[in-house]
Motif scaffolding. Structure first.
Motif, PDB file in Angstrom:
ATOM      1  N   ARG A  58      -1.632   9.161 -11.332  1.00  0.00           N
ATOM      2  CA  ARG A  58      -1.782   7.792 -10.195  1.00  0.00           C
ATOM      3  C   ARG A  58      -2.010   6.753 -11.362  1.00  0.00           C
ATOM      4  O   ARG A  58      -1.326   5.903 -11.458  1.00  0.00           O
ATOM      5  N   ALA A  98      -7.383  -0.223  -6.167  1.00  0.00           N
ATOM      6  CA  ALA A  98      -8.381   1.582  -5.724  1.00  0.00           C
ATOM      7  C   ALA A  98      -7.728   2.697  -5.016  1.00  0.00           C
ATOM      8  O   ALA A  98      -7.916   3.609  -5.413  1.00  0.00           O
ATOM      9  N   TYR A  99      -6.744   2.063  -3.895  1.00  0.00           N
ATOM     10  CA  TYR A  99      -6.055   2.780  -2.738  1.00  0.00           C
ATOM     11  C   TYR A  99      -5.131   2.641  -2.143  1.00  0.00           C
ATOM     12  O   TYR A  99      -5.383   1.132  -1.901  1.00  0.00           O
ATOM     13  N   SER A 138      -7.925  -3.880  -3.773  1.00  0.00           N
ATOM     14  CA  SER A 138      -7.933  -2.800  -2.513  1.00  0.00           C
ATOM     15  C   SER A 138      -6.478  -2.103  -2.755  1.00  0.00           C
ATOM     16  O   SER A 138      -6.810  -0.454  -2.774  1.00  0.00           O
ATOM     17  N   CYS A 139      -5.132  -2.219  -3.594  1.00  0.00           N
ATOM     18  CA  CYS A 139      -4.158  -2.091  -3.585  1.00  0.00           C
ATOM     19  C   CYS A 139      -4.551  -1.298  -5.426  1.00  0.00           C
ATOM     20  O   CYS A 139      -4.048   0.620  -5.525  1.00  0.00           O
ATOM     21  N   THR A 165     -13.659  -0.171 -12.177  1.00  0.00           N
ATOM     22  CA  THR A 165     -12.881   1.429 -12.269  1.00  0.00           C
ATOM     23  C   THR A 165     -13.016   2.017 -12.998  1.00  0.00           C
ATOM     24  O   THR A 165     -13.138   1.978 -14.492  1.00  0.00           O
ATOM     25  N   HIS A 193      -7.799  10.949  -8.595  1.00  0.00           N
ATOM     26  CA  HIS A 193      -6.466  11.368  -9.443  1.00  0.00           C
ATOM     27  C   HIS A 193      -5.171  11.422  -9.879  1.00  0.00           C
ATOM     28  O   HIS A 193      -4.982  10.499 -10.109  1.00  0.00           O
ATOM     29  N   GLU A 232     -10.627   7.577 -11.862  1.00  0.00           N
ATOM     30  CA  GLU A 232      -9.501   8.101 -10.629  1.00  0.00           C
ATOM     31  C   GLU A 232      -9.669   8.958 -11.032  1.00  0.00           C
ATOM     32  O   GLU A 232      -9.495  10.351 -11.348  1.00  0.00           O
ATOM     33  N   TYR A 268       0.461  -0.967  -0.036  1.00  0.00           N
ATOM     34  CA  TYR A 268      -0.082  -0.151  -0.096  1.00  0.00           C
ATOM     35  C   TYR A 268       1.227   1.574   0.051  1.00  0.00           C
ATOM     36  O   TYR A 268       0.120   2.154  -0.104  1.00  0.00           O
TER      37      TYR A 268
END
Length: 209
Positions: free
Chosen positions: A197, A123-124, A120-121, A189, A194, A192, A91
């Protein structure tokens, strides 16, 4: 792949790239595995901390071997004494490498996961996410992308991992609740938040599952 199919994929890749751009993600086209590797190495600076979650395409294009060369801080969960600790360390990595189980013509990315450390990685967490996606994974829409994830990618990966699920015996999704199912969570997804990213390299080849 014949010349006509190659050209069609080349044109389709540009359509997908426009879709990704509309979703605040950056897309690149690579005509071959060699071009994809070159672009990936342009995007990942030497010395960066890099990790991934079971990305066959990274191995297919030769990226995994280079990450293991010592020029990068490669967080390899497969050789970690504490696998969970290595997955949690992902992470805070500079770069997370992944493929997609499917991607739509307009840039929506679909993934399916068992332990869910990978999605999970995605996504965030990691500062940068780099997808390596063969053109064989492009689908017309989200419904067909989910069907691909469940009926193509999942049975192949379940067989690869040696789990005891119905799809390893039939080759088709049974919408199972097996204790060993790898279809626990889906990540779609569609945007995004950000900028900068997420990057996607679309490769004009049949890669991954």
């Amino acid at each position: 792949m014949n010349e006509i199919e190659f050209k069609r994929n080349e044109n389709l890749a540009q359509t997908v790239i426009k879709g990704l751009q509309s979703r605040n993600m950056t897309g690149y086209y690579a005509a071959s595995k060699e071009e994809a590797l070159k672009k990936a190495l342009e995007l990942i600076p030497e010395g960066a901390s890099v990790t991934m979650g079971g990305c066959q395409t990274a191995a297919d294009i030769g990226l995994t071997n280079i990450l293991e060369s010592g020029k990068y801080n490669y967080l390899d969960r497969n050789h970690a004494k504490d696998k969970r600790a290595a997955e949690l360390a992902a992470y805070s990595a500079d770069y997370f490498i992944a493929s997609a189980n499917a991607i739509t013509n307009d840039g929506v990315i679909v993934n399916i996961d068992g332990n869910c450390n990978r999605i999970s990685c995605l996504a965030y967490g990691p500062e940068h996410v780099l997808y390596l996606v063969g053109m064989n994974k492009v689908c017309p829409n989200v419904d067909s992308a989910i069907k691909r994830a469940r009926n193509v990618a999942a049975p192949i990966n379940a067989t690869r991992f040696g789990v005891n699920t119905p799809c390893t015996k039939t080759g088709a999704c049974a919408d199972c609740k097996s204790p060993e199912t790898i279809c626990c969570n889906f990540l779609i997804t569609r945007y995004e938040r950000h900028a900068g990213r997420v990057s996607v390299i679309l490769i004009n080849d049949n890669l991954g599952f």
